[in-house]
Design an enzyme around this catalytic site. Structure first.
Site: not given
Ligand code: COA
Length: 207
Positions: A133, A142
């Protein structure tokens, strides 16, 4: 039944097409700019042309939809094409009568938008997510699958609220911010920052 032109033929488009079909839309054509896609089908819908073909159909007055998952690309395409944008709500979603949905916005299967919520243009309220709400969700956002916005949350333009995350009541998520998948957000997030974890903290960028 109203016809619909869909721009985009990737994975996100498959879910948009499902929402369109379930809500009784007749898809008059899918358009995909990637080489070799014209002539193929996507879940039984014909890909009939590319971006130029899409623009060429807009004079017909048929409503259109940008089915591209990337927020920046979706907003850019929407701003460049002089289309009449549709609003799509999957038959299994719930949108309260007092909620407002913008144009170019889709509410996917199982999602819920509660009373008083205001959702902007070209927003994705994805599978089984919820917007509670009095939330205000700006253009091009998104809300990813399973994400939950508690009451009174504000989300700025182009932000991504990641899959399965929870945003606590009255929190503000800044424009173009990213909430990581599975995060629990209890503090306001400034624009363009990425926050992850439980409780969510700013993700440090290593240099
Ligand atoms: C947060 C996010 C944007 C980071 O992406 P990125 O920049 O490519 O990050 P990386 O995969 O290189 O990870 C970098 C660090 O963040 C951490 N990390 C990444 N995503 C995380 C998450 N969701 N929660 C906690 N830690 C996360 C990784 O473990 C890594 O840690 P480290 O440096 O200690 O090893 C991505 O992981 C994420 O959660 N995106 C959301 C995706 C989503 O929901 N999409 C919808 C599609 S329908």
């Amino acid at each position: 039944m109203k016809q619909l032109l869909v721009l985009g033929g990737g994975g996100h488009a498959r879910v948009v097409l499902d929402a369109a079909r379930s809500s009784g839309r007749i898809v008059a054509g899918v358009f995909d700019d990637r080489p070799g896609r014209t002539g193929q089908t996507i879940d039984g819908f014909a890909i009939v042309g590319d971006y130029a073909g899409f623009l060429g159909k807009l004079h017909t007055g048929i409503e259109a939809f940008v089915a591209v998952g990337a927020n920046d690309v979706r907003l850019r395409l929407a701003s460049e094409a002089p289309a009449q944008w549709a609003t799509l709500v999957h038959a299994s979603a719930y949108v309260a009568p007092s909620a407002v949905l913008g144009v170019g916005t889709v509410v996917m299967a199982g999602a819920v938008v509660q009373p008083g919520a205001v959702v902007g243009d070209h927003v994705v309220v994805n599978t089984c997510s919820s917007v509670d709400h009095d939330c205000v969700v700006a253009d091009g956002v998104h809300i990813a699958p399973g994400a939950r916005l508690c009451g009174g949350v504000h989300v700025g333009d182009g932000a991504l609220v990641g899959a399965g995350s929870v945003v606590l009541p009255n929190i503000r998520v800044g424009a173009w911010a990213v909430v990581g998948a599975g995060a629990m957000v209890r503090d306001d997030i400034p624009p363009a920052e990425t926050w992850v974890g439980m409780p969510a903290k700013r993700r440090q960028v290593s240099t």
